[in-house]
Design an enzyme around this catalytic site. Structure first.
Site, mmCIF file in Angstrom:
data_model
loop_
_atom_site.group_PDB
_atom_site.id
_atom_site.type_symbol
_atom_site.label_atom_id
_atom_site.label_comp_id
_atom_site.label_asym_id
_atom_site.label_seq_id
_atom_site.Cartn_x
_atom_site.Cartn_y
_atom_site.Cartn_z
ATOM 1 N N CYS A 16 0.856 -1.299 0.012
ATOM 2 C CA CYS A 16 -0.130 -0.312 0.134
ATOM 3 C C CYS A 16 0.816 1.097 0.233
ATOM 4 O O CYS A 16 1.700 1.402 0.510
ATOM 5 C CB CYS A 16 -1.162 0.254 1.080
ATOM 6 S SG CYS A 16 -1.914 1.339 1.789
ATOM 7 N N PRO A 17 0.711 2.653 -0.625
ATOM 8 C CA PRO A 17 -0.400 2.470 -1.959
ATOM 9 C C PRO A 17 0.003 1.797 -3.127
ATOM 10 O O PRO A 17 -1.340 2.817 -3.809
ATOM 11 C CB PRO A 17 -1.217 3.478 -1.674
ATOM 12 C CG PRO A 17 0.135 4.433 -1.178
ATOM 13 C CD PRO A 17 1.300 3.462 -0.537
#
Lengths: 77, 137
Positions: A16-17
């Protein structure tokens, strides 16, 4: 049964992200109505792709999970 | 989503900068503009001379935290600088150096990494922040 998509993005192994960042970059290359398939392993993927779809208006048309790999199909708005 | 996200970065350790880069990239992916204001030790980490160096971790990380962060990096996690570069490519991300911190650290604009878009004072920061949230890291 999986549908053929216009573009595929392998985001497996990315944290992430980055799966969402790469998705947002990739979908810019599509015309309205075309589809993008994304594979991801980030554990937050399901909630993140739902939220990204809802916010950006790009439709999440398919989602599934198989052995820790999440698969999403998005249609560019 | 018109109001920007406004991040004030104070800490210059790699873990806090990574957390800020993740918030920035996520907002950029959603089409939300982001203003980043660099103060003190965060600004020091954005100099050409230091951006590629190891900036350590926050004290609470401890040895176990160091091991965990190293494992993610070894597995291919993008650095905070690379994450910010991608966020800038993707969306509207404006990174400004705090002018007071420039004086404090004795820096010229030419000392800053190209990720930094310019130098401004706190008044300009608030003007650009509008009604958006301000987050201090």
């Amino acid at each position: 049964m999986t549908t053929a998509t216009d573009l595929q993005l392998d985001a497996r192994g990315l944290n992430c992200p980055m799966p969402i960042v790469k998705t947002a970059q990739a979908i810019k290359g599509l015309a309205s109505g075309q589809t993008l398939e994304v594979l991801a392993t980030d554990p937050g993927s399901t909630k993140d792709f739902e939220a990204w779809s809802k916010t950006t208006g790009n439709l999440l048309v398919e989602q599934s999970v198989d052995g820790g790999v999440f698969r999403f199909v998005l249609r560019r708005k | 989503m018109d109001e920007p996200l406004n991040l004030v970065l104070f800490s210059g350790t790699d873990d806090k900068l990574q957390a800020a880069a993740v918030l920035t990239a996520g907002a950029a992916a959603l089409g939300k503009p982001v203003n980043v204001f660099l103060q003190y030790w965060a600004l020091d980490a954005f100099t050409r001379a230091k951006i590629g160096l190891d900036h350590g971790l926050a004290p609470e990380a401890g040895e176990a935290g160091r091991t965990a962060v190293d494992a993610l990096a070894k597995a291919g996690q993008a650095s905070w600088a690379e994450t910010l570069r991608q966020a800038k490519d993707l969306g509207t991300v404006d990174i400004q150096a705090c002018s007071l911190s420039m004086d404090l650290l004795g820096l010229e604009e030419s000392d800053l990494d190209p990720l930094v878009d310019g130098v401004e004072g706190v008044t300009a920061f608030y003007l650009n922040a509008g009604e958006g949230h301000v987050v201090f890291i």
